[in-house]
Design a protein around this motif. Structure first.
Motif, short mmCIF file in Angstrom:
data_model
loop_
_atom_site.label_atom_id
_atom_site.label_comp_id
_atom_site.label_asym_id
_atom_site.label_seq_id
_atom_site.Cartn_x
_atom_site.Cartn_y
_atom_site.Cartn_z
N THR A 136 76.35 -2.46 17.34
CA THR A 136 77.16 -3.16 16.34
C THR A 136 76.74 -4.62 16.36
N LEU A 137 76.23 -5.11 15.25
CA LEU A 137 75.70 -6.46 15.20
C LEU A 137 76.78 -7.47 14.84
N HIS A 138 76.53 -8.72 15.23
CA HIS A 138 77.47 -9.80 14.91
C HIS A 138 77.38 -10.14 13.42
N GLY A 139 78.30 -10.91 12.94
CA GLY A 139 78.43 -11.16 11.51
C GLY A 139 77.24 -11.84 10.87
N GLY A 140 76.54 -12.67 11.60
CA GLY A 140 75.41 -13.39 11.02
C GLY A 140 74.07 -12.74 11.30
N PRO A 143 67.72 -9.23 9.38
CA PRO A 143 66.59 -8.30 9.59
C PRO A 143 65.46 -9.03 10.33
N HIS A 144 64.56 -8.27 10.91
CA HIS A 144 63.56 -8.89 11.79
C HIS A 144 62.66 -9.87 11.07
N ALA A 345 68.90 -1.65 13.42
CA ALA A 345 70.30 -1.88 13.06
C ALA A 345 70.47 -2.79 11.84
N ALA A 346 69.66 -3.85 11.73
CA ALA A 346 69.83 -4.76 10.60
C ALA A 346 69.35 -4.12 9.30
N GLN A 347 68.33 -3.28 9.38
CA GLN A 347 67.86 -2.58 8.17
C GLN A 347 68.70 -1.33 7.89
N GLU A 348 69.42 -0.89 8.91
CA GLU A 348 70.27 0.30 8.82
C GLU A 348 69.47 1.52 8.42
N ARG A 349 68.34 1.70 9.10
CA ARG A 349 67.53 2.88 8.83
C ARG A 349 66.66 3.21 10.04
N TRP A 350 66.14 4.44 10.03
CA TRP A 350 65.30 4.92 11.11
C TRP A 350 63.84 4.57 10.82
N LEU A 351 63.14 4.15 11.89
CA LEU A 351 61.74 3.77 11.77
C LEU A 351 60.90 4.65 12.69
N GLU A 352 59.88 5.27 12.14
CA GLU A 352 58.98 6.09 12.96
C GLU A 352 58.16 5.20 13.89
N ARG A 393 57.02 -1.51 14.95
CA ARG A 393 58.39 -1.11 14.64
C ARG A 393 59.27 -1.09 15.88
N VAL A 394 58.65 -0.87 17.06
CA VAL A 394 59.41 -1.00 18.30
C VAL A 394 59.89 -2.44 18.44
N LEU A 395 58.99 -3.39 18.20
CA LEU A 395 59.36 -4.80 18.28
C LEU A 395 60.40 -5.15 17.23
N ALA A 396 60.25 -4.60 16.02
CA ALA A 396 61.23 -4.86 14.95
C ALA A 396 62.62 -4.39 15.37
N ALA A 397 62.69 -3.20 15.99
CA ALA A 397 63.99 -2.66 16.42
C ALA A 397 64.56 -3.48 17.57
#
Length: 424
Positions: A136-140, A143-144, A345-352, A393-397
Motif C-alpha cells: 500500500t503506497l503513500h499518498g504522494g 511511477p518509477h 504498485a504505482a502502475q498497478e499492473r503485473w510486469l513480466e 522491470r525488477v528495478l522498476a518494481a
C-alpha cells in the motif's frame, strides 16, 4: 527443430500440436516434410546402388583384361563411368533435397507440452498462483519514471542523445543498484550449482540457427552486415552454443551454466502506457541460467529452475505470480514455459521479469548436441533456460513498491552490495 523420425512416427500428434499453436497449413507442411524425406531417402538409395554398381564394374575390369576379354573390359569401363556419373548427379539431387527439407524444418515450431492450454496471446495465459503482499503506497507515490527523474538515477534523455530511445544511462545510485542486482543474481546462481561464464555478446549465424533465433527472430535482432554478426537478444544464445556439435558423456551431465550480459532487442515500442520508462528497452541487463539435461531429468530440472527464480523474488520481497503460457504465447522453440511477473504498485499492473522454458530436444537437434550413455548409445539431450533475472522491470518494481516519503528503501538482501539502504 523437430526430428523427421518423430514427425513420421507421430504425424497426427504433430499436426494437432501445430494446430494448437495456430500454425498456418500444418497438414500441408507436414505432408511436404514427409514427401521430401521420402524423396531424399529414395535418391540416397539410388545413389548408393549406382556407386555399388560402379565399384563392381571397376573390380571386373582388371580380371577381364588379364583373361583377354578386352571387349567385356571396355564394356565394364563404360558401365563404371556411367554409374559414377549417375551417382554424382544423384548426390546433387540428395543435397538439394536435404537443403529444402532443412529449410522447411527450420520454419516449424516446437510442439506444445500436453499441459499447455490452447490460447492466442498473453491474455490467455494460465495464472497458477500469486505470492507476496501487494504494498500500500503513500499518498504522494509516483511511477518509477518519475522516481528516477526525482532522484537522478537513470537518464533517458542522455541515452537518447548518445544512442537513441531505449538506451538509458544509469547514474550514481541507479548504476550501483544495477551492479548490486547483477552480483546478487550471479552469486545466487553459483550457490545453486551453476558455473558462471561471461560469454561474447556477438554471435555468428550458426549460433543463431543453433538456438532457433534464426530465422524466427531475425527482424528483432541487431545485425552487423560488415562482420556477419548479430548482437545477442539474450545470454541463452552464446551459452547454449557452448555445446553446439558436442558429444557429451553421461558422467559429465547435467551441465548448468549462468551468465550476465547486456541484451539487445529491436522490438521496443514507442513511449506509452505499457512501454514507458524501464518497461521496455532496446538494451538491458540480464542474468541467464541454462541447463543441459537428459530427457528423463528435464521436467524436474525445469521445475527446480522456476523455484530458483521464485526464490530470488522472495528474497527481494517482491510480490509475484507464476503463469503457464498458452499455446499462442509460447516462443518458437519452447514446448513448455512458465513466466514470473512482479506487481508494480504505482502502475498497478503485473510486469513480466522471467521466462523459464523447456525446449525438449528441439534445440539440441539443431545444435547436434548429444550424449553417449554408459551403454555406448547416443541420444539427443534436452536444453532449458530462464531469466534469473532481467533487471529493468525488477528495478522498476523495487523503486515503486519500496518508495516512502523519505526515499526508496533498498531491499535488505541488496544492501551489502549497494553500501546504502535508501535512495534519496
Amino acid at each position: 527443430m523437430l526430428l523427421v523420425s518423430y514427425i513420421s512416427e507421430n504425424k497426427a500428434e504433430v499436426i494437432e500440436g501445430l494446430q494448437k499453436r495456430h500454425f498456418e497449413n500444418p497438414v500441408e507442411t507436414i505432408d511436404k516434410v514427409l514427401l521430401l524425406d521420402e524423396s531424399r531417402r529414395r535418391a540416397q538409395k539410388d545413389r548408393d546402388d549406382a556407386l555399388a554398381e560402379a565399384n563392381k564394374s571397376a573390380k571386373e575390369i582388371g580380371m577381364l583384361m588379364k583373361s583377354g576379354q578386352k571387349e567385356k573390359a571396355e564394356a565394364a569401363k563404360a558401365s563404371a563411368a556411367e554409374n559414377k556419373q549417375k551417382a554424382k548427379d544423384l548426390s546433387s539431387t540428395v543435397a538439394e533435397l536435404e537443403e529444402e527439407l532443412q529449410n522447411l524444418l527450420y520454419q516449424i515450431p516446437n510442439i506444445p507440452h500436453p499441459s499447455v492450454i490452447e490460447g492466442y496471446s498473453d491474455e490467455d495465459n494460465e495464472v497458477m498462483y500469486e505470492k507476496g503482499d501487494i504494498p500500500t503506497l503513500h499518498g504522494g507515490s509516483k511511477p518509477h519514471w518519475d522516481l528516477i527523474e526525482k532522484y537522478d538515477i537513470i537518464d533517458f534523455e542522455l541515452g537518447n542523445k548518445v544512442a537513441g530511445a531505449g538506451f538509458p544511462f544509469y547514474k550514481g545510485k541507479g548504476a550501483r543498484m544495477q551492479r548490486a542486482l547483477i552480483s546478487f543474481f550471479l552469486d545466487e546462481a553459483v550457490d545453486a550449482g551453476y558455473t558462471e561464464v561471461q560469454p561474447p555478446i556477438l554471435i555468428n549465424e550458426a549460433s543463431g540457427y543453433g538456438t532457433g533465433q534464426l530465422p524466427d527472430k531475425e527482424g528483432q535482432m541487431y545485425y552487423m552486415p560488415a562482420d556477419d554478426l548479430y548482437l545477442i537478444p539474450t545470454a541463452e544464445v552464446p551459452i547454449t552454443n557452448i555445446f553446439r556439435g558436442e558429444l557429451l558423456q553421461e558422467k559429465d551431465l547435467p551441465k548448468k551454466m549462468a551468465g550476465h550480459t547486456p541484451c539487445f532487442r529491436r522490438e521496443a515500442g514507442s513511449w506509452g502506457a505499457h512501454v514507458r520508462g524501464l518497461n521496455r528497452l532496446h538494451q538491458f541487463d540480464k542474468v541467464e541460467i541454462v541447463e543441459v539435461q537428459k530427457a528423463e531429468d528435464s521436467a524436474e530440472a525445469h521445475e527446480r529452475m522456476v523455484l530458483h527464480v521464485e526464490m530470488l523474488l522472495q528474497k527481494l520481497e517482491l510480490p509475484y505470480r507464476r503463469l503457464r503460457l498458452c499455446s499462442g504465447d509460447l516462443s518458437f522453440n519452447a514446448n513448455l514455459c512458465f513466466d514470473l511477473e512482479v506487481y508494480s504498485a504505482a502502475q498497478e499492473r503485473w510486469l513480466e521479469v522471467s521466462s523459464i522454458s523447456n525446449f525438449g530436444n528441439f534445440q539440441a537437434n539443431r545444435l547436434k548436441l548429444r550424449f553417449r550413455d554408459n551403454n555406448k548409445k547416443t541420444s539427443l539431450l534436452h536444453t532449458l533456460n530462464g531469466s534469473a533475472l532481467a533487471l529493468p522491470r525488477v528495478l522498476a518494481a523495487i523503486l515503486e513498491n519500496n518508495q516512502t516519503e523519505k526515499g526508496v528503501l533498498v531491499p535488505k538482501v541488496l544492501q551489502k552490495y549497494t553500501g546504502f539502504d535508501i535512495i534519496d
